[in-house]
Design an enzyme around this catalytic site. Structure first.
Site, PDB file in Angstrom:
ATOM      1  N   GLU A 171       0.491  30.936-115.724  1.00 25.51           N
ATOM      2  CA  GLU A 171       1.918  31.228-115.819  1.00 25.51           C
ATOM      3  C   GLU A 171       2.728  30.051-116.366  1.00 25.51           C
ATOM      4  OE1 GLU A 171       2.811  32.509-111.859  1.00 25.51           O
ATOM      5  OE2 GLU A 171       2.217  34.577-112.261  1.00 25.51           O
ATOM      6  N   GLU A 197     -19.823  29.751-104.775  1.00 26.00           N
ATOM      7  CA  GLU A 197     -19.088  28.638-104.170  1.00 26.00           C
ATOM      8  C   GLU A 197     -19.996  27.640-103.457  1.00 26.00           C
ATOM      9  OE1 GLU A 197     -17.665  29.798 -99.776  1.00 26.00           O
ATOM     10  OE2 GLU A 197     -16.631  30.938-101.335  1.00 26.00           O
TER      11      GLU A 197
END
Length: 272
Positions: A81, A112
């Site tokens: 953004e 992960e």
């Protein structure tokens, strides 16, 4: 080392399946109301990290986020953004997630758990001492994130983190830790809820403050925003009208000519 793992504590509520829709919504909302207060307590930690980020970016560095699951996705959202909002390069703020782009939409099993992969991912971008790397992990125990920061520390790269547990392994690894202690989730262990909200709030604070410090906001307006749709073109036109005290038609002409709110205002003031 033992630490307080509040994100895994039992919920303050029980028998959720017996609650009405209104009770569920009300109780979730009551929990959510506590998050901004937890963020407020962490402002000194946020400030310390933001000052480092601003310094690095002013000197040609970049900001990297690394995370897994929800935390990784939130970092990618914040990074993605920045270009449309502040007109900066897509290479200025970069979000990396364990498991790669596939993991943005679908969970990648055991991604992960690798302590080496984050550093490999960062090296793809030629990360250096000019940059700053922020690890995001609600639990503060994610190997992908901890391993990445450990290697960055070894290489002399500035590191920060956003976590929701006090003195977690991640907090103890990061040079500039941010700990937002939100307490137990409404659904026990569901850190996409309060912890996720806290992380999003902190990310908003980090990049917005940084971009203002870098000069990408004038007054309270996004003068460097990308004019990527009609709504933003209209907003840009109104910014120019307000700043220069001119009519819509002239403002639209300036924006069409210069393709930037900032450039339109600057050129008008210089007689161009």
């Amino acid at each position: 080392m033992d630490f307080t793992k509040t994100t895994e504590q039992d919920s303050n509520y029980n028998h959720l399946e017996k609650m009405t829709v209104n009770q569920l919504l009300t109780n979730i909302n009551n929990e959510d109301k506590t998050v901004p207060m937890a963020v407020e307590k962490a402002i000194p930690q946020i400030e310390a990290l933001v000052k480092v980020i601003v310094e690095k970016l002013k000197n040609g560095g970049r900001l990297f986020y690394i995370g897994a699951g929800t935390s990784g996705r939130l970092g990618i959202v914040d990074a993605s953004e920045c270009p449309p909002t502040f007109g900066v390069s897509h290479n200025l703020v970069i979000g990396l997630i364990a498991g790669g782009d596939t993991a943005i939409r679908k969970a990648v099993e055991f991604a992960e758990d690798s302590k080496d992969q984050a550093w490999k991912d960062l090296k793809e971008y030629e990360v250096s001492k000019k940059d700053v790397v922020v690890g995001i992990a609600a639990s503060g125990t994610t190997p992908y994130v901890i391993g990445g920061l450990e290697k960055c520390n070894e290489e002399g790269i500035a590191t920060g983190c956003i976590t929701c547990n006090y003195k977690s392994p991640l907090s103890l690894t990061a040079q500039f830790p941010i700990e937002v202690i939100v307490g137990p989730e409404f659904v026990t262990g569901s850190s996409r809820m309060k912890a996720g909200t806290a992380q999003k709030l902190v990310l908003n604070m980090i990049t917005t403050t940084t971009m203002i410090q870098l000069g990408h906001v004038k007054g309270n307006k996004m003068v460097d925003m990308q004019l990527s749709n009609n709504k933003l073109v209209d907003r840009g036109t109104k910014m120019i009208m307000s700043e220069l005290n001119i009519q819509q038609e002239e403002a639209q002409h300036l924006l069409n000519k210069h393709k930037s709110v900032r450039l339109a205002i600057q050129n008008y003031k210089h007689g161009n």
